[in-house]
Design a protein around this motif. Structure first.
Motif, mmCIF file in Angstrom:
data_model
loop_
_atom_site.group_PDB
_atom_site.id
_atom_site.type_symbol
_atom_site.label_atom_id
_atom_site.label_comp_id
_atom_site.label_asym_id
_atom_site.label_seq_id
_atom_site.Cartn_x
_atom_site.Cartn_y
_atom_site.Cartn_z
ATOM 1 N N SER A 1 1.670 -24.528 -19.786
ATOM 2 C CA SER A 1 0.858 -24.983 -18.662
ATOM 3 C C SER A 1 1.058 -24.108 -17.429
ATOM 4 O O SER A 1 2.087 -23.468 -17.247
ATOM 5 N N ASP A 2 0.028 -24.103 -16.623
ATOM 6 C CA ASP A 2 0.060 -23.536 -15.276
ATOM 7 C C ASP A 2 -0.687 -24.536 -14.407
ATOM 8 O O ASP A 2 -1.915 -24.511 -14.319
ATOM 9 N N TRP A 3 0.048 -25.437 -13.780
ATOM 10 C CA TRP A 3 -0.577 -26.567 -13.095
ATOM 11 C C TRP A 3 -1.381 -26.123 -11.879
ATOM 12 O O TRP A 3 -2.401 -26.731 -11.546
ATOM 13 N N LEU A 4 -0.963 -25.069 -11.212
ATOM 14 C CA LEU A 4 -1.694 -24.606 -10.032
ATOM 15 C C LEU A 4 -3.067 -24.052 -10.407
ATOM 16 O O LEU A 4 -3.979 -23.998 -9.576
ATOM 17 N N LYS A 5 -3.220 -23.624 -11.674
ATOM 18 C CA LYS A 5 -4.517 -23.139 -12.163
ATOM 19 C C LYS A 5 -5.200 -24.162 -13.067
ATOM 20 O O LYS A 5 -6.206 -23.856 -13.710
ATOM 21 N N ASP A 6 -4.628 -25.378 -13.125
ATOM 22 C CA ASP A 6 -5.177 -26.463 -13.935
ATOM 23 C C ASP A 6 -5.303 -26.054 -15.408
ATOM 24 O O ASP A 6 -6.303 -26.345 -16.071
ATOM 25 N N LYS A 7 -4.263 -25.380 -15.937
ATOM 26 C CA LYS A 7 -4.264 -24.962 -17.328
ATOM 27 C C LYS A 7 -3.183 -25.705 -18.090
ATOM 28 O O LYS A 7 -2.042 -25.820 -17.633
ATOM 29 N N CYS A 8 -3.547 -26.199 -19.256
ATOM 30 C CA CYS A 8 -2.596 -26.908 -20.121
ATOM 31 C C CYS A 8 -3.082 -26.751 -21.559
ATOM 32 O O CYS A 8 -4.163 -27.233 -21.909
ATOM 33 N N GLU A 9 -2.306 -26.065 -22.379
ATOM 34 C CA GLU A 9 -2.737 -25.734 -23.734
ATOM 35 C C GLU A 9 -1.670 -26.151 -24.745
ATOM 36 O O GLU A 9 -0.477 -25.877 -24.557
ATOM 37 N N LEU A 10 -2.107 -26.808 -25.807
ATOM 38 C CA LEU A 10 -1.201 -27.220 -26.876
ATOM 39 C C LEU A 10 -0.711 -25.996 -27.629
ATOM 40 O O LEU A 10 -1.507 -25.195 -28.129
ATOM 41 N N LEU A 11 0.599 -25.838 -27.715
ATOM 42 C CA LEU A 11 1.205 -24.688 -28.379
ATOM 43 C C LEU A 11 1.639 -25.017 -29.807
ATOM 44 O O LEU A 11 1.499 -24.209 -30.715
ATOM 45 N N ASP A 12 2.170 -26.211 -30.008
ATOM 46 C CA ASP A 12 2.653 -26.589 -31.338
ATOM 47 C C ASP A 12 2.677 -28.102 -31.456
ATOM 48 O O ASP A 12 2.795 -28.816 -30.450
ATOM 49 N N TRP A 13 2.569 -28.578 -32.687
ATOM 50 C CA TRP A 13 2.575 -30.007 -32.972
ATOM 51 C C TRP A 13 3.474 -30.242 -34.175
ATOM 52 O O TRP A 13 3.234 -29.703 -35.253
ATOM 53 N N GLU B 1 -1.527 -18.410 -21.911
ATOM 54 C CA GLU B 1 -1.235 -18.306 -20.489
ATOM 55 C C GLU B 1 -0.470 -19.528 -20.015
ATOM 56 O O GLU B 1 -0.716 -20.642 -20.461
ATOM 57 N N GLY B 2 0.458 -19.299 -19.108
ATOM 58 C CA GLY B 2 1.207 -20.420 -18.558
ATOM 59 C C GLY B 2 2.440 -19.956 -17.821
ATOM 60 O O GLY B 2 2.892 -18.825 -17.987
ATOM 61 N N THR B 3 2.972 -20.834 -17.012
ATOM 62 C CA THR B 3 4.188 -20.538 -16.262
ATOM 63 C C THR B 3 5.376 -21.352 -16.745
ATOM 64 O O THR B 3 6.502 -21.093 -16.354
ATOM 65 N N GLU B 4 5.121 -22.367 -17.591
ATOM 66 C CA GLU B 4 6.216 -23.161 -18.127
ATOM 67 C C GLU B 4 5.813 -23.777 -19.458
ATOM 68 O O GLU B 4 4.629 -23.883 -19.791
ATOM 69 N N LEU B 5 6.821 -24.161 -20.224
ATOM 70 C CA LEU B 5 6.621 -24.946 -21.432
ATOM 71 C C LEU B 5 7.084 -26.360 -21.158
ATOM 72 O O LEU B 5 8.006 -26.584 -20.378
ATOM 73 N N TRP B 6 6.451 -27.318 -21.808
ATOM 74 C CA TRP B 6 6.960 -28.681 -21.752
ATOM 75 C C TRP B 6 6.696 -29.359 -23.091
ATOM 76 O O TRP B 6 5.819 -28.935 -23.852
ATOM 77 N N LEU B 7 7.507 -30.364 -23.372
ATOM 78 C CA LEU B 7 7.370 -31.087 -24.635
ATOM 79 C C LEU B 7 7.328 -32.583 -24.388
ATOM 80 O O LEU B 7 7.846 -33.095 -23.390
ATOM 81 N N ALA B 8 6.680 -33.250 -25.316
ATOM 82 C CA ALA B 8 6.658 -34.720 -25.343
ATOM 83 C C ALA B 8 7.032 -35.169 -26.740
ATOM 84 O O ALA B 8 6.529 -34.617 -27.729
ATOM 85 N N ALA B 9 7.928 -36.134 -26.838
ATOM 86 C CA ALA B 9 8.305 -36.721 -28.122
ATOM 87 C C ALA B 9 7.974 -38.200 -28.088
ATOM 88 O O ALA B 9 8.094 -38.857 -27.050
ATOM 89 N N SER B 10 7.541 -38.727 -29.232
ATOM 90 C CA SER B 10 7.204 -40.150 -29.313
ATOM 91 C C SER B 10 7.979 -40.805 -30.445
ATOM 92 O O SER B 10 8.525 -40.134 -31.326
ATOM 93 N N LEU B 11 8.013 -42.124 -30.413
ATOM 94 C CA LEU B 11 8.857 -42.893 -31.327
ATOM 95 C C LEU B 11 8.473 -42.694 -32.788
ATOM 96 O O LEU B 11 9.282 -42.929 -33.687
ATOM 97 N N ASP B 12 7.244 -42.257 -33.057
ATOM 98 C CA ASP B 12 6.774 -42.071 -34.427
ATOM 99 C C ASP B 12 7.127 -40.695 -34.984
ATOM 100 O O ASP B 12 6.481 -40.217 -35.919
ATOM 101 N N ARG B 13 8.135 -40.026 -34.384
ATOM 102 C CA ARG B 13 8.688 -38.766 -34.885
ATOM 103 C C ARG B 13 7.719 -37.598 -34.726
ATOM 104 O O ARG B 13 7.734 -36.656 -35.513
ATOM 105 N N ARG B 14 6.893 -37.654 -33.700
ATOM 106 C CA ARG B 14 6.000 -36.536 -33.396
ATOM 107 C C ARG B 14 6.441 -35.863 -32.099
ATOM 108 O O ARG B 14 6.861 -36.530 -31.153
ATOM 109 N N VAL B 15 6.338 -34.537 -32.070
ATOM 110 C CA VAL B 15 6.686 -33.752 -30.889
ATOM 111 C C VAL B 15 5.545 -32.772 -30.615
ATOM 112 O O VAL B 15 5.122 -32.040 -31.524
#
Length: 284
Positions: free
Chosen positions: A142-154, A123-137
């Motif tokens: 997420s659906d922020w209005l419903k306070d939902k945030c779930e990891l989709l891939d690592w 469930e969610g209304t958008e995707l977002w990604l974070a990348a870090s210097l150690d080559r991890r993404v």
């Protein structure tokens, strides 16, 4: 703009910024707000038209390294030098969530994109990604209005030992691909100098594009199948994807540390230490 925002906050350095998405109802009007991240761990929202600060929040104990608005502008995502990612509300000024998955490595990129409901079985209304210097993404739904945030891939990309004489490693950069839904592009220090296209549906790299050097900046056009890559060797490469056409430009006098397509896709902004260039993309 970073210099202006630093001047508005004495004794602190503006490290990153993002424009607030313009409302759909105000088609044709540019957003008049930016969020900026500072060296003291604060994020500040500014009105550009009034040249004044409207909100200050302090979600981080370390310097900010990346900041982004959610797709509708209802939340601000910020990443720090310590690898923590915070989600804050510009309406209330409160930080509603802190994610420690990248803890220990500076956040290099935060990006949000719209997604269809249940595109990936979550469930969610958008995707977002974070990348870090150690080559991890990490990729999240997420659906922020419903306070939902779930990891989709690592994702974790391998790399050899750091070469001798190299002062610092190239950044780890990732971006959602506008013309290939469910795909992200990654560049960074690795086994080869290349751009990797990773399918979130297939959970694997589906395309590799060879590069002449390790990239220092990356941008994908929202309007056409173009990818811009900047390098520390003062070179800008423009690729038409699939990589059937490659054009190299050497107009910078230093490393190309920033490249960004305009929302229309007609212009490309690039920056080095002492120069900012604006390129116009002509139809071929």
């Amino acid at each position: 703009l970073c210099y202006l925002l630093s001047a508005l906050v004495p004794l602190q350095s503006c490290q990153c910024l993002a424009w607030k998405p313009r409302p759909i109802v105000a088609w044709g009007a540019e957003s008049q707000h930016v969020v900026a991240g500072y060296s003291d761990g604060t994020i500040r929202v500014f009105s550009i038209s009034r040249t004044e600060m409207e909100l200050k929040m302090h979600p981080h104990a370390a310097a900010l390294t990346a900041v982004a608005y959610s797709t509708e502008g209802e939340m601000i995502l910020s990443g720090g030098k310590d690898g923590l990612v915070a989600v804050s509300s510009p309406r209330t000024g409160m930080t509603i969530r802190v994610l420690a998955d990248h803890k220990g490595s500076p956040i290099t990129v935060l990006q949000c994109t719209r997604k269809q409901y249940r595109d990936f079985g979550v469930e969610g209304t958008e995707l977002w990604l974070a990348a870090s210097l150690d080559r991890r993404v990490s990729v999240w739904a997420s659906d922020w209005l419903k306070d939902k945030c779930e990891l989709l891939d690592w994702l974790s990309f391998p790399a050899p030992a750091s070469p001798e004489g190299l002062g610092s490693l190239p950044p780890s950069l990732a971006a959602f691909c506008p013309w290939e839904p469910g795909t992200l592009v990654y560049v960074g220090f690795g086994m080869q100098k290349e751009a990797l296209f990773y399918s979130l549906h297939k959970k694997q790299v589906v395309e590799k594009i060879s590069l002449p050097y390790f990239a220092t900046s990356l941008s994908l056009s929202p309007a056409a199948c173009f990818m811009a890559v900047g390098f520390g060797e003062r070179l800008l490469r423009l690729l038409r994807c699939p990589a059937s056409e490659v054009q190299d430009y050497a107009g910078h006098d230093d490393a190309v540390h920033l490249c960004r397509f305009a929302p229309s896709g007609c212009y490309l902004l690039t920056a080095s230490h002492s120069a900012v260039l604006v390129w116009e993309l002509m139809d071929s």
